[in-house]
Scaffold this active site. Structure first.
Site, PDB file in Angstrom:
ATOM      1  N   ARG A   1       0.859  -1.176   0.000  1.00  0.00           N
ATOM      2  CA  ARG A   1       0.000   0.000   0.000  1.00  0.00           C
ATOM      3  C   ARG A   1       0.899   1.231   0.000  1.00  0.00           C
ATOM      4  NH1 ARG A   1      -1.984  -3.541   3.941  1.00  0.00           N
ATOM      5  NH2 ARG A   1      -4.028  -4.457   3.463  1.00  0.00           N
TER       6      ARG A   1
ATOM      7  N   TYR B   1      -9.776 -11.899  -5.302  1.00  0.00           N
ATOM      8  CA  TYR B   1      -8.862 -12.208  -6.399  1.00  0.00           C
ATOM      9  C   TYR B   1      -9.133 -13.583  -6.981  1.00  0.00           C
ATOM     10  CZ  TYR B   1      -6.352  -8.134  -4.721  1.00  0.00           C
ATOM     11  OH  TYR B   1      -6.024  -6.858  -4.352  1.00  0.00           O
TER      12      TYR B   1
ATOM     13  N   HIS C   1      -2.927   2.246  -5.752  1.00  0.00           N
ATOM     14  CA  HIS C   1      -3.507   0.987  -5.266  1.00  0.00           C
ATOM     15  C   HIS C   1      -3.789   0.019  -6.406  1.00  0.00           C
ATOM     16  CE1 HIS C   1      -4.850  -0.895  -1.554  1.00  0.00           C
ATOM     17  NE2 HIS C   1      -5.843  -1.438  -2.215  1.00  0.00           N
TER      18      HIS C   1
ATOM     19  N   LYS D   1      -2.039  -0.500   7.281  1.00  0.00           N
ATOM     20  CA  LYS D   1      -3.462  -0.245   7.439  1.00  0.00           C
ATOM     21  C   LYS D   1      -4.101  -1.175   8.455  1.00  0.00           C
ATOM     22  CE  LYS D   1      -7.741  -0.533   4.713  1.00  0.00           C
ATOM     23  NZ  LYS D   1      -8.301  -0.802   3.368  1.00  0.00           N
TER      24      LYS D   1
ATOM     25  N   ARG E   1      -1.134  -2.516  -6.673  1.00  0.00           N
ATOM     26  CA  ARG E   1      -1.300  -3.627  -5.724  1.00  0.00           C
ATOM     27  C   ARG E   1      -2.249  -4.670  -6.308  1.00  0.00           C
ATOM     28  NH1 ARG E   1      -1.170  -4.876  -0.149  1.00  0.00           N
ATOM     29  NH2 ARG E   1      -3.084  -5.760   0.706  1.00  0.00           N
TER      30      ARG E   1
ATOM     31  N   HIS F   1      -3.378  -9.585   4.336  1.00  0.00           N
ATOM     32  CA  HIS F   1      -4.795  -9.635   4.696  1.00  0.00           C
ATOM     33  C   HIS F   1      -4.973 -10.406   6.002  1.00  0.00           C
ATOM     34  CE1 HIS F   1      -6.131  -8.975   0.248  1.00  0.00           C
ATOM     35  NE2 HIS F   1      -5.736  -7.867   0.841  1.00  0.00           N
TER      36      HIS F   1
END
Length: 657
Positions: A376, A520, A485, A404, A488, A511
């Site tokens: 990120r 994805y 982003h 994040k 990414r 994640h």
């Protein structure tokens, strides 16, 4: 660089004019210039013997009289030697002149020290000169200090005086603020001050000021109290977002229900009206003029934050909470689930090729890192110098700091990404550690230029320059809009398409839940594609099954059975007519593979014949590409061979044998 001028040693007990005359005598100028300086000093002192009192006059009057009497050289000398303490407004009103140059000539060591440090940070010569003379002289003269004794308070006081200088043009005021900010950076690099300067765009708005638009005092105080509590557990950005939602609701409430002055007066219908308003309201801020309405995600965020507010104050038992439930779980709209917006392969190749030719080394390295590691943007800018890990036999890995989701992780680096990172390290130079905004401790950040961390705009500008250089345009013909982003998403999508498991991708992306990574899987699911291709192959190869006709058998003879597209399964006294489309029969050869299956030596010839048939059918299935049949026959062969080997061991050898 300024030239040092010898200053005669004069005692402070001598009259001011005599000390000034000794200084003028040592100047490298003609006698006419020296006489003008001496006469200007004499005229000013004749009119104003008390210069301290004269300094209290309005700035405009002082500047005009000093010019008329040609007294600026004398005043500049008084400022430089400390005989008078100037104010920032007077110095800034006359932005250029002897008041800076005189101080610089009398303090060459300090000027050279600041200039060398500023040059090492890559600043242009003009800016280096102005920082080492204008800014340094302003701070030292107005605060009666030297470069080794400058404090953060001195710099803050000078900035405040610059903002309060009404006699200075706004353009000159902004320039002088920038010079003092750069001097603060130099002082931090020199170790004179321990606190680096804040970014120019940093804003620290107290909660009371942030909630000031809410006109109802009781409701406003409740909002401020609530935000102070949640600020102990939420991140600053989350607190700002929640404050924006509360402000929006409070302002709306004052406009549409001015009689409501306390939260306890709220009822369900008030919130229903607000939800209907917020779902279709126009955008605010920079895009307010566009006339667009807010997105579903913006509306959902406001509803979630208001619901959290009312739930919290209810759980905490606040006396001024609403008496009934005003927001329900069903009030939060269901958000759309768009697929990650990855760049198409051809656009990705053209874009990255243009990135490698960017002139901005920092932007080039940052974009390559974003594309090659899936970071990120905030994680990229928070990288530290010790972020590279060398693992034996596993190459180089990048340690990603807390981001994040407040988690750390490591990401492997490929050769191109590592090369770009090495290129940036070669030009970064030595920088002093900066204070980390999260915990306040000094940290050696990776992306630091001229003593300051680079911002988001530098990376975004680099992306825009690469898009323009590559000639990539959108449907409207304008340059393609690419966000950091999206790199990414492109990184993750390329790995999924290459066959990476979702568990491994989840670790690389940082994640914390599988649901975040499952998006994805919808992009390129190899399992779904494989199942689709297999089904389509069967559909294209399918032949009609035999139709039952009265009085006729659907089971073909042995030759037709062997050459047909039926699954080859030998059964007692016949053949199986199962079609290929039905895959392998789960009941075929179930007895031979059962643990309870027992046989004797009297069945050895039949078992050997069955083994020969099974081997032939196995080879036939291999030739036809029937993988499930190959696996089934292999299991049968293994089971038959095990039974035959056992029977042969149990059969005694005869004399003829």
């Amino acid at each position: 660089m300024v030239t040092a001028v010898a200053v005669p040693v004069a005692g402070a007990e001598l009259p001011l004019l005599e000390r000034h005359a000794a200084f003028v005598a040592g100047l490298e100028c003609n006698s006419q210039a020296k006489r003008l300086r001496l006469n200007g000093a004499a005229r000013l002192l004749a009119r104003h013997p008390d210069l301290g009192r004269w300094m209290g006059r309005p700035t405009v009057d002082r500047v005009a009289e000093a010019r008329r009497l040609y007294a600026w050289p004398f005043l500049s000398w008084c400022f430089a030697v400390g005989a008078l303490r100037p104010d920032v407004e007077l110095l800034a009103a006359k932005s250029k002149g002897a008041h800076y140059a005189t101080w610089a000539r009398m303090h060459p060591d300090q000027v050279d020290r600041v200039a060398k440090t500023a040059s090492a940070m890559g600043w242009v010569d003009e800016w280096v000169y102005r920082v080492s003379t204008t800014a340094l002289a302003t701070v030292c003269m107005t605060r009666q200090t030297s470069v080794d004794r400058i404090t953060v308070e001195d710099l803050a006081a000078v900035r405040a005086d610059i903002d309060a200088a009404v006699a200075v043009l706004p353009r000159c005021r902004a320039t002088l603020r920038g010079l003092v900010h750069s001097l603060h950076t130099v002082c931090y690099q020199l170790g004179v001050v321990d606190v680096p300067p804040e970014h120019g765009n940093a804003r620290h708005t107290p909660l009371e000021q942030r909630m000031a638009p809410v006109p109802q005092p009781v409701i406003r105080d409740a909002f401020v109290r609530y935000l102070r509590i949640v600020a102990t557990t939420l991140r600053p950005k989350s607190v700002e977002s929640r404050a924006s939602s509360l402000t929006l609701f409070g302002v709306w409430l004052a406009q549409h229900h001015p009689s409501l002055t306390a939260l306890s007066q709220l009822r369900r219908h008030h919130l229903e009206e607000f939800l209907a308003y917020d779902a279709v309201r126009a955008c605010q801020g920079k895009v307010a003029s566009s006339g667009r309405t807010i997105s579903v995600s913006h509306h959902a965020r406001a509803v979630r934050e208001l619901r959290a507010f009312f739930d919290d104050i209810t759980i905490w038992g606040w006396a001024d909470r609403p008496s009934t439930l005003v927001l329900h779980r069903g009030d939060v709209p269901r958000l759309p689930m768009p697929l990650p917006r990855a760049l198409p392969p051809d656009v990705d190749r053209a874009f990255m090729n243009a990135v490698h030719h960017l002139q901005d080394t920092a932007a080039r390295a940052g974009i390559v890192l974003l594309r090659g590691t899936g970071l990120r943007l905030g994680e990229l800018l928070d990288l530290e110098l010790d972020c590279l890990w060398e693992l034996p036999r596993h190459g180089t890995w990048l340690k990603v700091p807390l981001g994040k989701l407040n988690t750390e992780r490591v990401v492997p680096l490929d050769a191109d990404t590592l090369t770009a990172l090495d290129a940036w390290m070669a030009v970064r130079g030595k920088q002093r550690a900066l204070t980390h905004p999260r915990h306040g401790r000094p940290v050696d950040f990776l992306f630091v230029i001229a003593g300051s961390r680079i911002g988001h705009s530098r990376i975004r500008r680099g992306i825009a320059d690469a898009i323009e250089a590559a000639g990539l345009t959108g449907p409207s013909g304008q340059p393609l809009h690419v966000t950091p982003h999206q790199l990414r998403h492109t990184y993750a999508t390329s790995l999924v398409n290459a066959g990476m498991s979702l568990q491994a991708l989840m670790a690389l992306l940082g994640h914390v839940s599988p649901q975040m990574t499952l998006r994805y899987a919808a992009l390129a699911n190899g399992t779904v594609r494989g199942a689709y291709d297999a089904a389509m192959t069967k559909l294209h190869q399918r032949r009609p099954l035999p139709i039952i006709v009265a009085g006729r058998s659907v089971v073909p003879d042995r030759v037709a059975w062997l050459n047909s597209e039926m699954i080859k399964t030998r059964v007692a006294h016949g053949y199986c007519s199962r079609h290929l489309a039905a895959e392998a029969c789960p009941y075929a050869n179930i007895c031979e593979n059962c643990d309870n299956y027992q046989t004797g030596t009297e069945f050895l010839p039949q078992l050997q014949d069955q083994l020969a048939d099974a081997q032939a059918l196995h080879d036939d299935a291999v030739d036809r590409g029937w993988d499930s049949e190959v696996a089934r026959h292999a299991r049968l062969i293994s089971s038959l061979q095990r039974h035959i080997d056992r029977l042969r061991r149990d059969t005694p050898l005869t004399a003829d044998a």
